[in-house]
Write an enzyme that holds these catalytic residues in place. Structure first.
Site, PDB file in Angstrom:
ATOM      1  N   GLU A 116      -0.243   2.207  -0.236  1.00  0.00           N
ATOM      2  CA  GLU A 116      -1.082   1.723  -1.308  1.00  0.00           C
ATOM      3  C   GLU A 116      -2.115   2.776  -1.712  1.00  0.00           C
ATOM      4  O   GLU A 116      -2.619   3.525  -0.873  1.00  0.00           O
ATOM      5  CB  GLU A 116      -1.756   0.420  -0.880  1.00  0.00           C
ATOM      6  CG  GLU A 116      -0.715  -0.684  -0.755  1.00  0.00           C
ATOM      7  CD  GLU A 116      -1.265  -2.020  -0.309  1.00  0.00           C
ATOM      8  OE1 GLU A 116      -0.733  -3.039  -0.760  1.00  0.00           O
ATOM      9  OE2 GLU A 116      -2.213  -2.059   0.494  1.00  0.00           O
ATOM     10  N   CYS A 129      -8.725   6.163  -4.030  1.00  0.00           N
ATOM     11  CA  CYS A 129      -8.648   6.030  -2.580  1.00  0.00           C
ATOM     12  C   CYS A 129      -7.206   6.284  -2.169  1.00  0.00           C
ATOM     13  O   CYS A 129      -6.306   5.522  -2.507  1.00  0.00           O
ATOM     14  CB  CYS A 129      -9.118   4.624  -2.189  1.00  0.00           C
ATOM     15  SG  CYS A 129      -9.106   4.367  -0.429  1.00  0.00           S
ATOM     16  N   CYS A 136      -0.937   3.307  10.518  1.00  0.00           N
ATOM     17  CA  CYS A 136      -1.873   4.160  11.266  1.00  0.00           C
ATOM     18  C   CYS A 136      -1.561   3.981  12.747  1.00  0.00           C
ATOM     19  O   CYS A 136      -1.323   2.860  13.193  1.00  0.00           O
ATOM     20  CB  CYS A 136      -3.316   3.733  10.972  1.00  0.00           C
ATOM     21  SG  CYS A 136      -4.565   4.789  11.726  1.00  0.00           S
ATOM     22  N   CYS A 140      -7.829   0.161  15.229  1.00  0.00           N
ATOM     23  CA  CYS A 140      -9.180  -0.386  15.093  1.00  0.00           C
ATOM     24  C   CYS A 140      -9.049  -1.895  14.868  1.00  0.00           C
ATOM     25  O   CYS A 140      -8.266  -2.327  14.019  1.00  0.00           O
ATOM     26  CB  CYS A 140      -9.892   0.287  13.940  1.00  0.00           C
ATOM     27  SG  CYS A 140      -9.968   2.076  14.160  1.00  0.00           S
ATOM     28  N   CYS A 143      -9.343  -3.613  11.332  1.00  0.00           N
ATOM     29  CA  CYS A 143      -8.657  -2.989  10.192  1.00  0.00           C
ATOM     30  C   CYS A 143      -7.237  -3.498  10.061  1.00  0.00           C
ATOM     31  O   CYS A 143      -6.463  -3.471  11.019  1.00  0.00           O
ATOM     32  CB  CYS A 143      -8.660  -1.472  10.382  1.00  0.00           C
ATOM     33  SG  CYS A 143      -7.680  -0.597   9.158  1.00  0.00           S
ATOM     34  N   ASN A 326     -14.471  -6.766   5.196  1.00  0.00           N
ATOM     35  CA  ASN A 326     -13.522  -7.425   4.294  1.00  0.00           C
ATOM     36  C   ASN A 326     -12.498  -8.167   5.124  1.00  0.00           C
ATOM     37  O   ASN A 326     -11.786  -7.556   5.927  1.00  0.00           O
ATOM     38  CB  ASN A 326     -12.832  -6.385   3.409  1.00  0.00           C
ATOM     39  CG  ASN A 326     -13.822  -5.713   2.480  1.00  0.00           C
ATOM     40  OD1 ASN A 326     -14.571  -6.387   1.768  1.00  0.00           O
ATOM     41  ND2 ASN A 326     -13.865  -4.390   2.506  1.00  0.00           N
ATOM     42  N   CYS A 369     -11.642  -1.966   1.232  1.00  0.00           N
ATOM     43  CA  CYS A 369     -11.537  -1.176   2.465  1.00  0.00           C
ATOM     44  C   CYS A 369     -10.903  -1.975   3.582  1.00  0.00           C
ATOM     45  O   CYS A 369     -11.362  -3.064   3.893  1.00  0.00           O
ATOM     46  CB  CYS A 369     -12.906  -0.814   3.018  1.00  0.00           C
ATOM     47  SG  CYS A 369     -13.840   0.284   2.068  1.00  0.00           S
TER      48      CYS A 369
HETATM   49  N1  SAH Z   1      -8.602   6.094   9.014  1.00  0.00           N
HETATM   50  C1  SAH Z   1      -9.766   6.566   8.388  1.00  0.00           C
HETATM   51  C2  SAH Z   1      -9.833   6.291   6.901  1.00  0.00           C
HETATM   52  C3  SAH Z   1      -9.355   4.942   6.389  1.00  0.00           C
HETATM   53  S1  SAH Z   1     -10.344   3.543   6.549  1.00  0.00           S
HETATM   54  C4  SAH Z   1     -10.980   6.012   9.068  1.00  0.00           C
HETATM   55  O1  SAH Z   1     -10.848   5.107   9.872  1.00  0.00           O
HETATM   56  O2  SAH Z   1     -12.075   6.515   8.825  1.00  0.00           O
HETATM   57  C5  SAH Z   1     -11.735   3.682   5.440  1.00  0.00           C
HETATM   58  C6  SAH Z   1     -12.958   2.901   5.946  1.00  0.00           C
HETATM   59  O3  SAH Z   1     -12.776   1.479   5.869  1.00  0.00           O
HETATM   60  C7  SAH Z   1     -13.249   3.209   7.409  1.00  0.00           C
HETATM   61  O4  SAH Z   1     -14.610   3.399   7.619  1.00  0.00           O
HETATM   62  C8  SAH Z   1     -12.772   1.954   8.083  1.00  0.00           C
HETATM   63  O5  SAH Z   1     -13.352   1.811   9.340  1.00  0.00           O
HETATM   64  C9  SAH Z   1     -13.199   0.897   7.100  1.00  0.00           C
HETATM   65  N2  SAH Z   1     -12.532  -0.392   7.292  1.00  0.00           N
HETATM   66  C10 SAH Z   1     -11.349  -0.644   7.885  1.00  0.00           C
HETATM   67  N3  SAH Z   1     -11.099  -1.970   7.876  1.00  0.00           N
HETATM   68  C11 SAH Z   1     -12.125  -2.572   7.242  1.00  0.00           C
HETATM   69  C12 SAH Z   1     -12.402  -3.922   6.875  1.00  0.00           C
HETATM   70  N4  SAH Z   1     -11.564  -4.888   7.153  1.00  0.00           N
HETATM   71  N5  SAH Z   1     -13.568  -4.176   6.228  1.00  0.00           N
HETATM   72  C13 SAH Z   1     -14.394  -3.165   5.904  1.00  0.00           C
HETATM   73  N6  SAH Z   1     -14.172  -1.877   6.211  1.00  0.00           N
HETATM   74  C14 SAH Z   1     -13.047  -1.577   6.865  1.00  0.00           C
HETATM   75 FE1  SF4 Z   2      -6.530   3.666  11.250  1.00  0.00          FE
HETATM   76 FE2  SF4 Z   2      -7.760   1.578  10.126  1.00  0.00          FE
HETATM   77 FE3  SF4 Z   2      -8.788   2.715  12.311  1.00  0.00          FE
HETATM   78 FE4  SF4 Z   2      -8.860   4.030   9.980  1.00  0.00          FE
HETATM   79  S1  SF4 Z   2      -9.898   2.112  10.440  1.00  0.00           S
HETATM   80  S2  SF4 Z   2      -8.276   4.871  11.986  1.00  0.00           S
HETATM   81  S3  SF4 Z   2      -6.893   3.349   9.062  1.00  0.00           S
HETATM   82  S4  SF4 Z   2      -6.802   1.659  12.180  1.00  0.00           S
END
Ligand code: SAH
Ligand code: SF4
Length: 393
Positions: A116, A129, A136, A140, A143, A326, A369
């Site tokens: 996406e 973006c 990934c 996390c 996420c 989110n 995000c």
């Molecule tokens: N993998 C990279 C970049 C992608 S995520 C990273 O982790 O930095 C981009 C941002 O969105 C990151 O700061 C991530 O932690 C945040 N993010 C992921 N899931 C989210 C969610 N459900 N709500 C808000 N932010 C989120």
């Molecule tokens: Fe991967 Fe999501 Fe963690 Fe970013 S926030 S490193 S996309 S699992």
């Protein structure tokens, strides 16, 4: 071994640029690589440098996909190019437009995988973006992308290709010879889509070099931000080899909590991460490192957390970007209340750091995000199947 102890793996596939027996895709090649393939396919060495410049400009400055349009090349040479090469970008499978104007594209890449890409229009800028991986490898816990099992690295062509398809959709390729347009719909890039960009370093670097190239997409390095969850050994390389802005998914002020939220913390903890950030070249005030901090109700959002965060930032030119969590189907957290987020922001602000609260965009189309997770997930495949599709042994 429990899930929590499982090793953090970087074991992902990057498919080759050239599928078996297919023509070579020129999109995503560095200038040096383009030079090499042109010579290998019969372009005289003496002319190659000039040809690289010409073809490069057609592809990245004017957005041309058809060799026949490259009128400063001879007809015969154009025909030769068309026999050996293609100019291919990912296919846009669907496009959704949010009530707030955010656009989400689902694009299909080689092997049938999907990622996406999100375009966010704002008053003074338009941000794309971009994704760096399908899924990934990191997990996390807040996420959505991290719950996707299927992972593969994107090629440089597939990364810069996302920028190219967005420019197609926005209809903003300049017309050759027309005066330079300074107002761009797509003015900024953030590597904040699916994937950990620093686990796909070379491809991300090559793609961003094309985006920054003066004869290419011509975005300033100040308008490109790479977000990492904290792959410490690659942070210095990001400064040296890409030179873009850096954002870090910080999210917690104690290792015990960060271990749970961002499991890569078990390999490189807060102390190691901060040391790498302190060494990141100190830029001007406009080039501060962005600390991303997702606001999770009752998990990381107390006043004490905010004060600890301020202490940890000491010595680093930083700003803090607070991201209201989110939600996604089945997510194990709740978003902190608006009052809590404002109180947290205020403590950081009072300590002298900018602390904007990120407005969620495109929530109605699951484009905010951390909500990205492609449908490819539904058709989980084994590594063997993916390798077979990609023409790997
Ligand atoms: N993998 C990279 C970049 C992608 S995520 C990273 O982790 O930095 C981009 C941002 O969105 C990151 O700061 C991530 O932690 C945040 N993010 C992921 N899931 C989210 C969610 N459900 N709500 C808000 N932010 C989120
Ligand atoms: Fe991967 Fe999501 Fe963690 Fe970013 S926030 S490193 S996309 S699992």
């Amino acid at each position: 071994m429990t899930m929590a102890d499982a090793p953090i793996t970087q074991d992902v596939l990057t498919i080759p640029r050239k599928l078996p027996d297919g023509p070579t895709n020129l999109v995503g090649l560095t200038r040096t690589q383009l030079h090499e393939v042109l010579v290998a396919h019969g372009t005289p060495e003496k002319q190659a440098k000039m040809r690289v410049g010409q073809i490069w400009q057609w592809i990245y400055q004017w957005g041309v996909r058809d060799f026949d349009v490259m009128t400063n090349l001879s007809k015969t040479y154009r025909a030769e190019l068309a026999e050996s090469f293609v100019i291919e970008v990912p296919e846009v499978v669907s496009k959704q437009v949010s009530t707030d104007g955010t656009r989400k594209y689902l694009v299909r890449i080689a092997g049938g995988h999907e990622v996406e890409v999100v375009y966010i229009p704002e008053e003074d800028r338009g941000t794309l973006c971009v994704s760096s991986q399908v899924g990934c490898t990191l997990t996390c816990s807040f996420c959505h992308t991290g719950t996707q099992k299927l992972v593969r690295n994107l090629t440089a062509g597939e990364i810069v290709g996302q920028v190219m398809v967005a420019r197609d959709d926005l209809d903003e390729w300049p017309i050759p010879g027309a005066p330079k347009d300074e107002t761009r719909l797509l003015s900024n890039i953030v590597l904040m889509g699916m994937g950990e960009p620093l686990y796909n370093f070379e491809n991300v670097r090559d793609a961003m070099k094309i985006c920054m190239d003066e004869e290419g997409i011509q975005l300033s390095r100040r308008r490109i931000t790479l977000s990492t969850s904290g792959v410490v050994p690659e942070i210095e390389r990001t400064a040296n080899e890409i030179g873009c802005q850096l954002a870090v998914s910080f999210h917690a002020t104690r290792d015990e909590v960060r271990d749970r939220l961002v499991p890569i913390n078990k390999r490189w903890n807060i102390e190691a991460l901060l040391a790498a950030l302190k060494a990141y070249p100190k830029g001007r005030n406009s080039e501060r490192i962005t600390f991303e901090y997702v606001m999770l109700d009752g998990v990381n959002d107390t006043d004490a957390d905010a004060h600890r965060l301020v202490e940890l930032l000491d010595g680093i030119p930083a700003k803090v970007n607070l991201i209201p969590f989110n939600e996604w189907p089945g997510a194990p957290y709740k978003r902190s209340s608006n009052n809590r987020i404002r109180a947290f922001a205020n403590i950081i602000y009072q300590a002298g750091y900018a602390s904007p609260i990120r407005t969620p965009r495109g929530e109605d189309i699951l484009a905010a995000c951390g909500q990205l997770k492609s449908a490819t997930e539904r058709a989980r495949k084994s590594r063997k199947e993916i390798a077979a599709e990609a023409g790997l042994p």
